[in-house]
Design a protein around this motif. Structure first.
Motif, short mmCIF file in Angstrom:
data_model
loop_
_atom_site.label_atom_id
_atom_site.label_comp_id
_atom_site.label_asym_id
_atom_site.label_seq_id
_atom_site.Cartn_x
_atom_site.Cartn_y
_atom_site.Cartn_z
N ARG A 79 24.89 -1.13 93.92
CA ARG A 79 25.00 -2.54 94.29
C ARG A 79 23.70 -3.22 93.89
NH1 ARG A 79 27.46 0.41 98.13
NH2 ARG A 79 29.64 -0.17 98.60
N PRO A 80 23.77 -4.26 93.06
CA PRO A 80 22.53 -4.94 92.64
C PRO A 80 21.93 -5.76 93.77
CG PRO A 80 24.46 -6.07 91.75
CD PRO A 80 24.99 -4.87 92.44
N LEU A 81 20.65 -5.84 93.67
CA LEU A 81 19.94 -6.61 94.69
C LEU A 81 19.84 -8.06 94.22
CD1 LEU A 81 17.05 -4.11 95.45
CD2 LEU A 81 19.03 -4.61 96.86
N PRO A 82 19.64 -8.95 95.12
CA PRO A 82 19.53 -10.37 94.71
C PRO A 82 18.37 -10.56 93.74
CG PRO A 82 19.71 -10.15 97.09
CD PRO A 82 19.55 -8.79 96.57
N ASP A 83 18.53 -11.54 92.89
CA ASP A 83 17.47 -11.83 91.89
C ASP A 83 16.83 -13.16 92.27
OD1 ASP A 83 15.98 -11.45 89.51
OD2 ASP A 83 17.27 -12.88 88.48
#
Lengths: 861, 350
Positions: free
Chosen positions: B150-154
């Motif tokens: 799951r990608p983290l917020p950018d």
């Protein structure tokens, strides 16, 4: 952050003014350069950096090279001795170093990117300058800050200092004198003083001719070698070499000194003898007899001859003083005279010897030296009439050994030999005595004999060979000529009798004339002494007329030749001295007979004399007659002679005037005949020496003295250079002291009781193994020093030492101690006088009163 | 050959630089006396790097992070790391949940890491297991659980803090994790004057309200500008030489490095330094990175990446001392002139 550049301002924020703006530079001020110029600045900066790096490297490299160069220069000059000029080529290395330094520096120059980065940092451009090299700046180009060309500084003070030091080093390495840079690899040993002294000694020895020049040069070369090899590392070797040289020189000098000392002693002896004889002769009443005078003169002559041979200074002094030892010597051959006066030989034997020698063409007077043993052998051989071939051969060898050389015999033809043999037979020689003729008999001439005869004739034909023969055998010309002429006469006689061929006569004549011619024309030096020549001419004179007559009769010579030869011969008339000599050689008996015949008025028929007197010596009789006839003597002497000759029936008118020398010799000859002085006192007192002899004596004394002085001066020179010590010089001085008066007195005292040989061997103080006579003075050496001398030590027994410890010192006295026997004998102890083994054992003195205590101690229960 | 990018236009760079300046001013207004720290934190943010703040309690670490989040309009979460903190406490957990269809299924409940700025307070108190749970998130900026990534917020930043004292019961961060932090910044004491100003102007320490807030678009623009900041080759070479010189035995390593350093900085440090330099240039309003930018960030980048040996402790040599010596000795330009040669700026103007 710097604000954005407003319009009309440069990058530095300055207001642009017309004066500051530069055309062609993008309208910026001097401080704000456009970016496109950065590359040129970078290039310029890189060149600056290169220059500085090159300079820095060049200074370092040049400094290094200069140090290397200077070191090489110093080493080259010191070790090899290279000149400065070739070494200056090392300066090229400076140029190479500079070029190399700049080449290396070029590789170290920073890249353009690095320089640009540096510019960026310097100008605080924040990367714009660097970015300009990679991308377009666009609007940011105007925001590039101004760049100033940075300066590259090199703090090279130390490097310059090193360079200066290096240059100074090189300058010094060149400027130093060669002597200061020369490395002495070896520590030389200073032996100049010793070498100079030795060199001086060598020069003195060479100057004094003690060593020859070659030897001197060799020694000097050795000395130089020793000097060159002298090192302090091995001084022993040098000192040994010097000692060796010194020893060599010292030995040479010592030998020379010893020789000089011996010569001085001989000279002193000669001088003393000469002066003593002079003093005796000058005295009113001369004490020395004729015999003694003759012996003394003979001895003196011998001494002088020895000195002449051994001492060069004396030889020089002789010529300076015109001294001739032969003039001092008596004319007689002592040995021969002794033989003929010896009573052991009967007159017949003497006659036989004389005849034998005469037939060999030899005058007995000139056969000397012949020792007694040889003569005895000869005597025995001749006495024995039955000699075999071997004995005859031995006899011939003995004769050849002492009288004739083999080379004096030339090969004659058989015919000649036959004629000679016949001629000799006429003289009475038997076959056994003289067998020359070849044939089938025992007396055949061997090939060796033929060869000898041939050599003799050949040698006589040429002056040179003749001279060689003469010199080699020591025969005088008269002897040889006599031999030839005797033979010629025999031949002439036989020729008259038809016994000889014409060739034989011609040969003899040629021999005689050519010998004389060669003698006179010899360029190498006089063949004969004046005396000998006179004698020879006299003999020729005697023989020539007959020969000439014969030759003329035979038509072999013309008148002109005869006249020339006669003239030549006539110019050489014999002197009175020669007459005396000739007389001296005459057989006394024959002479007496001849005189008798003269007195009997036999006239001048020499042919008659020949039958009696012998062909050789008849001439002397003739001369005597002629001299007497010439009246050379003063009137009173003539009267006296006439008176004396009267008993011999000599006509007074025929008495010639004779001079002293002639009379003396006649007197001698007459005495030899056996006439007493009472019967025949013709001559002046015999003990008187002639003025010439006196003159010679003075000359001898002067020459001896001069030689002594010369020798002493020579020794003084050696002493100056420390080759000999002062003692030797002192010895020389003492040896040169001449007490002629004492010797004269001694001779006067003893001349009648002692012979000359006895006197010479008995001179006091001569020392030697005979230790001299009983009254000879003792000779002492130098006194010995008493220093260090002491009595021999004597070891005392130990008990005596112990006793000494307990003794009382009464006193000290000089002299040996007195020993009292009684004291030594007393002893009171049991163990007294018991000898200990060298004192190593303990010895107890046990008195009698202690015996009980000892017994008690050892008493057993 | 890649085409050479052109420089940012002035008109593009200057607004971005202006915004950054404003952001800095606001930070300085909120937190007094920490302007240099604020600048470095901003550099880290612009470089999209994680920052490890080291300082004593109460020096304003949390306040700084909170203020930064507010000013940049970014979501902010704070996790207090404790030894019993589990990875799920940070990353999130799957929980059983009833669905609308009446079924029960495991649904992912995101942890506090799913935010823009994560304040990991006293990170060294968590167990290594928990610390390592952040590795992927910090490097890959994503979280993988049960095989699902799951990608983290950018943007995603981790601003961690740790207390240099009270080390009992702590777990020092492993080198791998330390290397993932762009900076390690030391939050020091403040001056008395600053304290006086805080006391007089801040009741109960509350920060003053500010109306400045950076929008997400503006922040993205800043990141875009950052991408175009030009790094000249000499500068990049300098960075490379500098990082290489931290390794003992290296060609340009100083004596101190050879003597006291066991391990030098990693290549990641060089990358971080380049990025941080770019951020510095942006803050300075320049389109290119200069040597001064590198020098400004070098210490913050390198100080937690170099491992000193025990000898340094005995000699009381700190990492900062070694880095200062390195910066002093290493010539940025690479001229490599002899020591007795010097380049002076007072040269002739051409």
């Amino acid at each position: 952050m710097k604000p954005a550049r407003p319009q009309g301002e440069c990058l530095q924020g300055w207001t642009l003014t017309p004066t500051l703006s530069l055309k062609g530079r993008g309208g910026t001020c001097r401080e704000c350069l456009p970016v496109d110029q950065t590359s040129r600045m970078i290039d310029r900066f890189r060149r600056h950096v290169w220059a500085r790096l090159g300079l820095r490297g060049a200074v370092g490299a040049v400094s290094l090279w200069l140090f290397v160069w200077g070191t090489v220069v110093l080493i080259s000059r010191a070790a090899v001795g290279v000149e400065r000029l070739p070494l200056a080529w090392g300066g090229v290395g400076v140029l190479v170093a500079i070029i190399g330094a700049y080449a290396v520096a070029r590789r170290r120059v920073p890249t353009a990117a690095n320089v640009r980065a540096m510019f960026d940092r310097q100008s605080a451009a924040g990367g714009l300058v660097m970015a300009a090299a990679e991308t377009e700046l666009g609007g940011w180009s105007g925001r590039v800050p101004a760049m100033r060309l940075p300066r590259v500084q090199w703090r090279g003070g130390r490097a310059w200092g090193v360079l200066a030091a290096a240059m100074l080093f090189v300058a010094i390495s060149f400027a130093l004198p060669q002597r200061m840079v020369t490395i002495r690899t070896d520590r030389s040993l200073d032996i100049s003083d010793q070498a100079n002294q030795l060199n001086e000694q060598i020069e003195v020895l060479a100057e004094q001719e003690i060593i020859d020049q070659t030897k001197a040069d060799e020694l000097k070369e050795k000395l130089e070698q020793v000097k060159a090899d002298a090192t302090a590392d091995n001084p022993v070797k040098t000192w040994e070499a010097l000692d060796h040289l010194k020893d060599t020189l010292s030995k040479s000098a010592d030998r020379a000194a010893e020789q000089s000392l011996a010569q001085t002693q001989k000279l002193t002896e000669s001088q003393a003898l000469a002066e003593a004889m002079q003093q005796d002769q000058q005295a009113n009443d001369p004490q020395m007899s004729d015999e003694l005078n003759a012996a003394a003169m003979s001895h003196l002559s011998d001494l002088l001859k020895q000195m002449q041979q051994n001492s060069k200074p004396f030889e020089q002094a002789m010529s300076k003083h015109k001294l001739d030892p032969n003039a001092l010597a008596p004319n007689e051959s002592k040995q021969m005279r002794q033989v003929f006066t010896d009573q052991s030989l009967d007159p017949q034997t003497q006659q036989k010897i004389r005849e034998a020698l005469s037939k060999l063409g030899l005058n007995p007077e000139h056969v000397a030296p012949v020792d007694r043993k040889t003569l005895d052998e000869l005597h025995e051989a001749l006495k024995d009439q039955t000699l075999d071939k071997a004995e005859r051969e031995a006899l011939r060898q003995q004769l050849a050994k002492h009288e004739m050389n083999k080379s004096q015999l030339s090969p004659l033809t058989d015919e000649q030999l036959k004629q000679v043999e016949k001629a000799l037979r006429e003289l009475g020689l038997s076959d056994e005595q003289f067998a020359l003729v070849p044939g089938d008999e025992a007396g055949k001439l061997t090939s060796e004999q033929q060869k000898q005869l041939h050599e003799m004739m050949k040698g006589a034909q040429t002056g040179k060979k003749f001279r060689q023969v003469y010199l080699r055998e020591g025969l005088d010309a008269r002897t040889v000529l006599k031999a030839h002429l005797s033979l010629a006469k025999v031949q002439m006689q036989h020729h008259q009798q038809g016994m000889l061929e014409r060739a034989g006569t011609e040969l003899m004549w040629q021999l005689a004339t050519k010998t004389l011619d060669k003698a006179q024309a010899d360029a190498e030096g006089p063949l004969f002494s004046p005396d000998q020549l006179d004698t020879a001419v006299g003999l020729m004179n005697q023989a020539a007329p007959e020969t000439f007559e014969q030759m003329k009769q035979l038509g072999q010579v013309d008148d002109a030749s005869v006249e020339d030869v006669s003239k030549m011969i006539g110019q050489k008339l014999p002197s009175a001295a020669e007459v005396g000599k000739a007389l001296d050689a005459v057989d006394p008996k024959l002479l007496a007979e001849a005189i008798g015949q003269v007195a009997a008025g036999a006239g001048a028929d020499t042919t008659a004399w020949n039958a009696h007197v012998g062909m050789v010596d008849s001439w002397a009789i003739e001369e005597l007659w002629r001299l007497l006839a010439d009246e050379w003597l003063p009137d009173d002497e003539m009267d006296m002679l006439e008176t004396k000759l009267e008993p011999h029936q000599l006509p007074a008118a025929q008495l010639p005037t004779l001079n002293d020398e002639a009379l003396r010799q006649i007197n001698t000859a007459f005495k030899n005949i056996g006439l007493s002085e009472d019967d025949f006192a013709l001559l002046p007192p015999p003990q008187r020496l002639t003025p010439e002899q006196m003159q010679q004596l003075a000359a001898a004394a002067g020459a001896c003295n001069a030689s002594k002085l010369s020798l002493r001066a020579r020794m003084a020179k050696l002493e100056n250079v420390k080759l000999i010590d002062a003692k030797m010089l002192e010895k020389m001085k003492k040896a040169g002291e001449c007490d002629s008066s004492g010797l004269a007195a001694f001779l006067a005292e003893n001349c009648n009781s002692m012979s000359m040989s006895q006197m010479l061997s008995g001179i006091p103080g001569r020392g030697g193994i005979t230790r001299g006579r009983g009254d000879a003075a003792m000779t002492w050496k130098d006194p010995a020093s008493e220093q260090g001398a002491r009595f021999q030590e004597q070891m005392l027994p130990t008990d005596n030492l112990e006793a000494l410890k307990n003794s009382d010192l009464v006193g000290v006295s000089l002299g040996a101690p007195e020993v009292t026997e009684a004291k030594a004998a007393t002893s009171s102890s049991a163990l007294a006088n018991t000898t200990a083994g060298g004192g190593s054992a303990s010895k107890q003195t046990l008195l009698p009163r202690h015996r009980a205590a000892v017994q008690q101690y050892f008493k057993r229960e | 050959m890649t085409p050479t990018p052109s420089l940012l236009d002035v008109s593009e760079l200057e607004p971005a630089a202006e915004r950054v300046r404003q952001l800095l001013e606001q930070l300085d207004r909120i937190l007094l006396g920490r302007s240099e720290l604020h600048r470095m934190v901003l550099v880290g943010v612009l470089s999209r790097g994680h920052i490890l703040l080291e300082g004593l309690p109460g020096v304003g670490k949390t306040a700084l992070v909170k203020a930064l989040g507010e000013l940049m309009s970014l979501q902010f979460n704070r996790v207090q790391f404790t030894p019993d903190l589990m990875p799920g406490d940070i990353l999130g957990n799957h929980i059983l949940q009833d669905t609308d269809s009446g079924r029960r299924e495991m649904t992912f409940q995101p942890g506090p890491i799913f935010t823009n700025i994560l304040l990991a307070d006293e990170i060294n108190r968590a167990s290594p297991k928990t610390q390592s749970a952040m590795l992927e998130a910090m490097q890959e900026r994503c979280v993988t659980m049960l095989g699902v990534t799951r990608p983290l917020p950018d943007p995603f930043f981790v601003l961690a803090s740790q207390n240099p004292i009270e080390l009992e019961g702590t777990y020092p961060l492993p080198e791998a994790q330390l290397d993932r932090f762009l900076f390690k910044l030391h939050v020091g004491d403040v001056q008395a004057e600053v304290l006086e100003q805080i006391i007089s102007s801040r009741r109960r320490g509350e920060a003053p309200k500010t109306d400045f807030q950076l929008t997400g678009e503006q922040l993205a623009e800043l990141f875009a500008v950052m991408e175009r900041i030009f790094l000249p080759k000499p500068v990049s070479r300098y960075i490379a030489r500098l990082v290489a010189a931290t390794h003992p035995g290296g060609g340009e390593a100083t004596e101190a490095v050879n003597q006291y350093v066991s391990y030098g900085a990693s290549p990641r440090a060089a990358i971080a330094m380049a990025e941080a330099s770019r951020a510095c240039a942006l803050i300075a309003g320049r389109p290119t990175v200069g040597f001064e930018d590198v020098r400004a960030v070098a210490a913050a980048v390198l100080n937690h990446r170099m491992i000193l040996n025990y000898k340094s402790r005995f000699d009381r040599v700190s990492t900062r001392d070694v880095i200062d010596g390195l910066l002093e000795s290493l010539d940025e330009t690479g001229l490599d002139l002899p020591s007795d040669m010097q380049v002076t700026a007072t040269g002739e103007a051409s």
